[in-house]
Design a protein around this motif. Structure first.
Motif, short mmCIF file in Angstrom:
data_model
loop_
_atom_site.label_atom_id
_atom_site.label_comp_id
_atom_site.label_asym_id
_atom_site.label_seq_id
_atom_site.Cartn_x
_atom_site.Cartn_y
_atom_site.Cartn_z
N ILE A 41 -24.87 -30.99 -1.34
CA ILE A 41 -24.60 -32.31 -0.80
C ILE A 41 -23.26 -32.77 -1.37
CG2 ILE A 41 -25.40 -34.71 -0.65
CD1 ILE A 41 -28.26 -33.58 -1.18
N GLY A 42 -22.29 -32.99 -0.52
CA GLY A 42 -20.96 -33.40 -0.96
C GLY A 42 -20.70 -34.84 -0.58
N ILE A 43 -20.30 -35.64 -1.56
CA ILE A 43 -20.12 -37.07 -1.35
C ILE A 43 -18.71 -37.48 -1.74
CG2 ILE A 43 -20.88 -39.38 -2.06
CD1 ILE A 43 -23.65 -38.00 -2.55
N CYS A 44 -18.03 -38.13 -0.81
CA CYS A 44 -16.72 -38.73 -1.08
C CYS A 44 -16.95 -40.24 -1.08
CB CYS A 44 -15.72 -38.36 0.00
SG CYS A 44 -15.45 -36.58 0.13
N ALA A 45 -16.69 -40.86 -2.23
CA ALA A 45 -17.00 -42.28 -2.38
C ALA A 45 -15.89 -43.01 -3.12
CB ALA A 45 -18.33 -42.43 -3.14
N ASP A 46 -15.94 -44.33 -3.05
CA ASP A 46 -14.91 -45.17 -3.70
C ASP A 46 -14.94 -45.08 -5.22
OD1 ASP A 46 -13.68 -46.14 -1.41
OD2 ASP A 46 -15.10 -47.81 -1.22
N ASN A 47 -16.11 -44.77 -5.78
CA ASN A 47 -16.21 -44.67 -7.24
C ASN A 47 -17.47 -43.91 -7.60
OD1 ASN A 47 -18.41 -46.63 -7.36
ND2 ASN A 47 -16.84 -48.17 -6.95
N VAL A 48 -17.61 -43.59 -8.88
CA VAL A 48 -18.74 -42.78 -9.33
C VAL A 48 -20.07 -43.51 -9.17
CG1 VAL A 48 -18.67 -43.38 -11.79
CG2 VAL A 48 -19.44 -41.12 -11.09
N ALA A 49 -20.08 -44.82 -9.28
CA ALA A 49 -21.34 -45.57 -9.12
C ALA A 49 -21.86 -45.41 -7.69
CB ALA A 49 -21.13 -47.04 -9.46
N VAL A 50 -20.99 -45.53 -6.70
CA VAL A 50 -21.40 -45.37 -5.30
C VAL A 50 -21.84 -43.93 -5.05
CG1 VAL A 50 -20.61 -45.42 -2.90
CG2 VAL A 50 -19.97 -47.27 -4.46
N ALA A 51 -21.10 -42.96 -5.58
CA ALA A 51 -21.44 -41.55 -5.39
C ALA A 51 -22.80 -41.22 -6.00
CB ALA A 51 -20.35 -40.66 -6.00
N THR A 52 -23.05 -41.74 -7.20
CA THR A 52 -24.32 -41.48 -7.88
C THR A 52 -25.48 -42.10 -7.12
OG1 THR A 52 -23.18 -41.39 -10.01
CG2 THR A 52 -25.54 -41.73 -10.07
N THR A 53 -25.32 -43.34 -6.69
CA THR A 53 -26.37 -44.01 -5.91
C THR A 53 -26.64 -43.25 -4.63
OG1 THR A 53 -25.83 -46.17 -6.83
CG2 THR A 53 -26.99 -46.15 -4.72
N THR A 54 -25.58 -42.84 -3.95
CA THR A 54 -25.71 -42.13 -2.68
C THR A 54 -26.46 -40.82 -2.86
OG1 THR A 54 -23.70 -43.16 -1.80
CG2 THR A 54 -24.46 -41.13 -0.74
N VAL A 55 -26.08 -40.01 -3.84
CA VAL A 55 -26.74 -38.72 -4.01
C VAL A 55 -28.22 -38.91 -4.35
CG1 VAL A 55 -26.30 -38.18 -6.45
CG2 VAL A 55 -26.44 -36.35 -4.79
N GLN A 56 -28.54 -39.90 -5.14
CA GLN A 56 -29.96 -40.15 -5.47
C GLN A 56 -30.74 -40.59 -4.23
OE1 GLN A 56 -30.33 -40.92 -10.09
NE2 GLN A 56 -29.24 -42.61 -9.12
N GLN A 57 -30.12 -41.41 -3.37
CA GLN A 57 -30.79 -41.81 -2.13
C GLN A 57 -31.00 -40.62 -1.21
OE1 GLN A 57 -28.10 -44.86 -0.77
NE2 GLN A 57 -29.10 -46.45 -1.97
N TYR A 58 -29.99 -39.76 -1.09
CA TYR A 58 -30.14 -38.57 -0.25
C TYR A 58 -31.20 -37.64 -0.83
CZ TYR A 58 -26.59 -39.07 3.38
OH TYR A 58 -25.89 -39.47 4.50
N LEU A 59 -31.20 -37.43 -2.12
CA LEU A 59 -32.21 -36.56 -2.73
C LEU A 59 -33.61 -37.08 -2.44
CD1 LEU A 59 -30.52 -35.72 -6.16
CD2 LEU A 59 -30.92 -34.14 -4.24
N ARG A 60 -33.84 -38.37 -2.67
CA ARG A 60 -35.17 -38.95 -2.37
C ARG A 60 -35.48 -38.83 -0.89
NH1 ARG A 60 -33.51 -42.80 -6.06
NH2 ARG A 60 -32.90 -44.22 -4.41
N GLY A 61 -34.51 -39.13 -0.04
CA GLY A 61 -34.70 -39.07 1.41
C GLY A 61 -35.02 -37.68 1.91
N LEU A 62 -34.52 -36.67 1.21
CA LEU A 62 -34.76 -35.28 1.61
C LEU A 62 -35.94 -34.66 0.88
CD1 LEU A 62 -31.04 -34.12 1.85
CD2 LEU A 62 -32.59 -34.76 3.72
N GLY A 63 -36.63 -35.46 0.05
CA GLY A 63 -37.85 -34.98 -0.58
C GLY A 63 -37.71 -34.38 -1.96
N TYR A 64 -36.59 -34.63 -2.63
CA TYR A 64 -36.39 -34.11 -3.98
C TYR A 64 -36.70 -35.18 -5.02
CZ TYR A 64 -33.97 -30.15 -1.91
OH TYR A 64 -33.66 -29.02 -1.19
N ASP A 65 -37.11 -34.73 -6.22
CA ASP A 65 -37.37 -35.64 -7.33
C ASP A 65 -36.14 -35.88 -8.19
OD1 ASP A 65 -40.03 -35.87 -6.65
OD2 ASP A 65 -40.67 -34.26 -7.99
N GLY A 66 -35.13 -35.07 -8.02
CA GLY A 66 -33.98 -35.07 -8.91
C GLY A 66 -33.28 -36.40 -9.08
N THR A 67 -32.88 -36.64 -10.28
CA THR A 67 -32.04 -37.79 -10.56
C THR A 67 -30.77 -37.27 -11.22
OG1 THR A 67 -33.04 -38.14 -12.73
CG2 THR A 67 -33.98 -39.37 -10.88
N ILE A 68 -29.76 -38.10 -11.21
CA ILE A 68 -28.49 -37.71 -11.77
C ILE A 68 -27.98 -38.87 -12.62
CG2 ILE A 68 -27.34 -38.41 -9.64
CD1 ILE A 68 -25.25 -36.28 -10.17
#
Length: 137
Positions: free
Chosen positions: A50-77
């Motif tokens: 999952i590749g994320i281009c975002a305005d800052n690390v906070a947005v990127a981190t939030t986005t990847v966690q939302q995608y992980l949950r949405g796709l059925g993963y438990d992972g956090t970052i």
């Protein structure tokens, strides 16, 4: 081995939504269809990047966690945003290793690419650009 007709239709929809140069504002029903199709494709794949281009690390981190949950993963970052400052970043998350890579990003694009990893050539590929907030909420 070949993929099912249903999965072929899912991939066709994801391909239609990929590499669109002008972002299209979609209805909530269209966004839900996109979420469902992305989930089905990811379930059929061996793993994803999952590749994320975002305005800052906070947005990127939030986005990847939302995608992980949405796709059925438990992972956090956990990334300390203070180490990166407030500038655009690229975050790549590997669901096989549950690991990430983070770097500065100078491009204008903001959004998410999902690269499906599969021995099935009809399924393997990179899809997107998807909205940062596709799995928000």
């Amino acid at each position: 081995m070949s993929i099912s007709p249903e999965l072929t239709a899912v991939i066709a929809l994801l391909q239609q939504k990929s590499c669109v140069t002008t972002p299209v504002r979609e209805s909530e029903a269209e966004r839900e269809t996109l979420r469902q199709n992305l989930r089905l494709a990811c379930q059929a794949a061996d793993w994803e990047n999952i590749g994320i281009c975002a305005d800052n690390v906070a947005v990127a981190t939030t986005t990847v966690q939302q995608y992980l949950r949405g796709l059925g993963y438990d992972g956090t970052i956990a990334i300390d945003p203070g180490e990166w400052g407030d500038h655009p970043v690229y975050l790549k998350f590997n669901t096989q290793k549950m690991s990430h890579y983070l770097d500065d990003y100078v491009g204008q694009y903001r959004g998410v690419l999902v690269a499906l990893q599969s021995p099935e050539p009809e399924l393997a590929g990179t899809y997107g650009h998807f909205p940062l907030d596709l799995f928000a909420g």
